[in-house]
Design a protein around this motif. Structure first.
Motif, mmCIF file in Angstrom:
data_model
loop_
_atom_site.group_PDB
_atom_site.id
_atom_site.type_symbol
_atom_site.label_atom_id
_atom_site.label_comp_id
_atom_site.label_asym_id
_atom_site.label_seq_id
_atom_site.Cartn_x
_atom_site.Cartn_y
_atom_site.Cartn_z
ATOM 1 N N ARG A 63 1.119 -1.239 -0.042
ATOM 2 C CA ARG A 63 0.048 -0.028 -0.034
ATOM 3 C C ARG A 63 0.781 1.292 -0.007
ATOM 4 N N CYS A 64 0.473 2.181 -0.856
ATOM 5 C CA CYS A 64 1.413 3.259 -1.165
ATOM 6 C C CYS A 64 0.676 4.693 -1.036
ATOM 7 N N GLY A 65 1.438 5.504 -0.837
ATOM 8 C CA GLY A 65 0.751 7.092 -0.844
ATOM 9 C C GLY A 65 1.682 7.934 -1.633
ATOM 10 N N VAL A 66 1.120 8.807 -2.386
ATOM 11 C CA VAL A 66 1.797 9.960 -3.037
ATOM 12 C C VAL A 66 1.523 11.249 -2.919
ATOM 13 N N VAL A 67 2.229 12.319 -2.425
ATOM 14 C CA VAL A 67 1.939 13.674 -2.237
ATOM 15 C C VAL A 67 2.711 14.438 -3.095
ATOM 16 N N GLN A 68 2.226 15.349 -4.093
ATOM 17 C CA GLN A 68 2.921 16.128 -5.171
ATOM 18 C C GLN A 68 2.735 17.607 -4.678
ATOM 19 N N PHE A 69 3.979 18.103 -4.223
ATOM 20 C CA PHE A 69 3.743 19.316 -3.697
ATOM 21 C C PHE A 69 3.912 20.413 -4.638
ATOM 22 N N CYS A 76 0.804 14.586 -15.375
ATOM 23 C CA CYS A 76 2.011 13.365 -15.350
ATOM 24 C C CYS A 76 1.435 12.158 -15.803
ATOM 25 N N GLY A 77 2.003 11.527 -16.601
ATOM 26 C CA GLY A 77 1.692 9.936 -16.766
ATOM 27 C C GLY A 77 1.566 9.028 -15.215
ATOM 28 N N GLU A 78 2.484 9.503 -14.491
ATOM 29 C CA GLU A 78 2.232 8.575 -13.178
ATOM 30 C C GLU A 78 1.083 8.852 -12.445
ATOM 31 N N GLN A 79 0.380 10.067 -12.756
ATOM 32 C CA GLN A 79 -0.637 10.340 -11.851
ATOM 33 C C GLN A 79 -1.879 9.593 -12.659
ATOM 34 N N MET A 80 -1.802 9.546 -13.973
ATOM 35 C CA MET A 80 -2.944 8.839 -14.759
ATOM 36 C C MET A 80 -2.685 7.234 -14.428
ATOM 37 N N VAL A 88 -2.989 2.550 -4.254
ATOM 38 C CA VAL A 88 -2.128 4.161 -4.124
ATOM 39 C C VAL A 88 -3.199 5.202 -3.728
ATOM 40 N N GLU A 89 -2.824 5.948 -2.813
ATOM 41 C CA GLU A 89 -3.656 7.169 -2.422
ATOM 42 C C GLU A 89 -2.692 8.353 -2.966
ATOM 43 N N PHE A 90 -3.520 9.029 -3.888
ATOM 44 C CA PHE A 90 -2.658 10.043 -4.839
ATOM 45 C C PHE A 90 -3.339 11.519 -4.446
ATOM 46 N N HIS A 91 -2.401 12.347 -3.974
ATOM 47 C CA HIS A 91 -2.630 13.845 -3.624
ATOM 48 C C HIS A 91 -1.817 14.741 -4.397
ATOM 49 N N ASP A 124 -0.054 6.386 9.202
ATOM 50 C CA ASP A 124 -0.876 5.095 8.666
ATOM 51 C C ASP A 124 0.099 3.867 8.692
ATOM 52 N N PRO A 125 0.091 3.212 9.635
ATOM 53 C CA PRO A 125 0.865 1.938 9.442
ATOM 54 C C PRO A 125 0.563 1.032 8.357
ATOM 55 N N ALA A 126 -0.462 0.956 7.727
ATOM 56 C CA ALA A 126 -0.931 0.161 6.718
ATOM 57 C C ALA A 126 -0.160 0.601 5.206
ATOM 58 N N VAL A 127 0.217 1.846 5.437
ATOM 59 C CA VAL A 127 0.761 2.649 4.262
ATOM 60 C C VAL A 127 2.294 2.172 4.399
ATOM 61 N N LYS A 128 3.007 1.495 3.169
ATOM 62 C CA LYS A 128 4.114 0.867 3.405
ATOM 63 C C LYS A 128 5.271 1.967 2.583
ATOM 64 N N VAL A 129 4.694 2.710 1.628
ATOM 65 C CA VAL A 129 5.727 3.308 0.934
ATOM 66 C C VAL A 129 5.154 4.730 0.557
ATOM 67 N N ILE A 130 5.878 5.789 0.703
ATOM 68 C CA ILE A 130 5.322 7.196 0.589
ATOM 69 C C ILE A 130 6.158 7.974 -0.277
ATOM 70 N N VAL A 131 5.657 8.477 -1.284
ATOM 71 C CA VAL A 131 6.336 9.511 -2.203
ATOM 72 C C VAL A 131 5.916 11.077 -1.869
ATOM 73 N N LEU A 132 7.051 11.743 -1.581
ATOM 74 C CA LEU A 132 6.604 13.122 -0.857
ATOM 75 C C LEU A 132 7.609 13.843 -2.216
ATOM 76 N N ASP A 133 6.762 14.094 -3.452
ATOM 77 C CA ASP A 133 7.425 14.750 -4.519
ATOM 78 C C ASP A 133 7.623 16.257 -4.468
ATOM 79 N N GLU A 134 8.673 16.760 -4.845
ATOM 80 C CA GLU A 134 9.129 18.198 -4.577
ATOM 81 C C GLU A 134 8.849 18.851 -3.205
ATOM 82 N N LEU A 135 9.002 18.029 -2.188
ATOM 83 C CA LEU A 135 8.875 18.543 -0.750
ATOM 84 C C LEU A 135 9.972 19.419 -0.380
ATOM 85 N N THR A 136 10.939 19.496 -1.176
ATOM 86 C CA THR A 136 12.274 20.081 -0.335
ATOM 87 C C THR A 136 11.988 21.573 -0.722
#
Ligand code: ATP
Ligand code: MG
Length: 202
Positions: A63-69, A76-80, A88-91, A124-136
């Motif tokens: 189970r994964c999550g993505v947050v694009q800042f 983006c193709g990845e969002q599609m 995947v939970e995508f924000h 959320d302990p059920a979410v195993k991988v999170i991408v925080l894109d452009e967080l910096t």
């Protein structure tokens, strides 16, 4: 022994030594933990690498999550691909690049609202991988409180992997990260007048 046979034998011995060395290192790495991977630098390949790891993770049924800042101009193709994926939970932040909004207050409001999604995923302990894109950038521009961000990263579940991308990562992020790669710009087609290409750039 002829020249060719000698060369093959030397190669075999060298490979045996290499294998012994690699096997020893693999055996020595016996820790499992949630990693903080930081992909920074001014070259191309940070977000696409992060989404490569997301694809791997989804492939393994995690189970994964993505947050694009930062929302780009192009969808983006990845969002599609991952938007409606059951794993995947995508924000995506609802504003464009910060030089397009040109409104600091609006940017901060959007950054804080988007960060709230990241916090939910990081708790959320059920979410195993999170991408925080452009967080910096949210930290460089001072849109998010660095202490709050670092605390949320530190307090996440012990087995949760987080991948952060963006140029100019601050030192505090580098310090808490387990793996840090700096992608260096050698050349980029855009600088020769090539416009963004579907699949490669977005
Ligand atoms: P990608 O998503 O392709 O891996 P990135 O995440 O490393 O790129 P960003 O700084 O987020 O890079 O920029 C995103 C967009 O800008 C992409 O379309 C990418 O091709 C382009 N880009 C990245 N690096 C450069 C560069 N050095 N010069 C010009 N354009 C770039
Ligand atoms: Mg990027």
């Amino acid at each position: 022994m002829d020249h060719d046979t000698g060369r093959k034998l030397r190669h075999k011995r060298a490979m045996q030594r290499k294998k012994a060395h690699i096997d020893k290192r693999i055996a020595a790495a016996d820790v499992d933990k949630g990693l903080l991977v930081l992909l920074t630098g001014d070259g191309k390949g940070k977000s696409s690498s992060a989404f490569g790891m997301l694809a791997r993770s989804v492939g393994h049924g995690l189970r994964c999550g993505v947050v694009q800042f930062i929302k780009g101009q192009w969808e983006c193709g990845e969002q599609m691909l991952f938007n409606d994926h059951p794993l995947v939970e995508f924000h995506v932040m609802n504003t464009g690049f910060t030089w397009e909004t040109q409104d600091r207050e609006k940017d901060i409001e959007a950054a804080v609202a988007t960060w709230a999604h990241a916090v939910d995923l990081l708790r959320d302990p059920a979410v195993k991988v999170i991408v925080l894109d452009e967080l910096t950038y949210m930290l460089t521009y001072g849109y998010l409180d660095p202490t709050e961000v670092l605390d949320a990263l530190r307090e996440r579940p012990a087995d949760q992997h987080v991948i952060i991308t963006g140029r100019n990562a601050n030192q505090a992020l580098v310090e808490i990260a387990d793996t840090v790669s700096e992608v260096k710009d050698i050349k980029h087609a855009f600088n020769s007048g090539v416009r963004v290409q579907k699949g490669i750039d977005y």
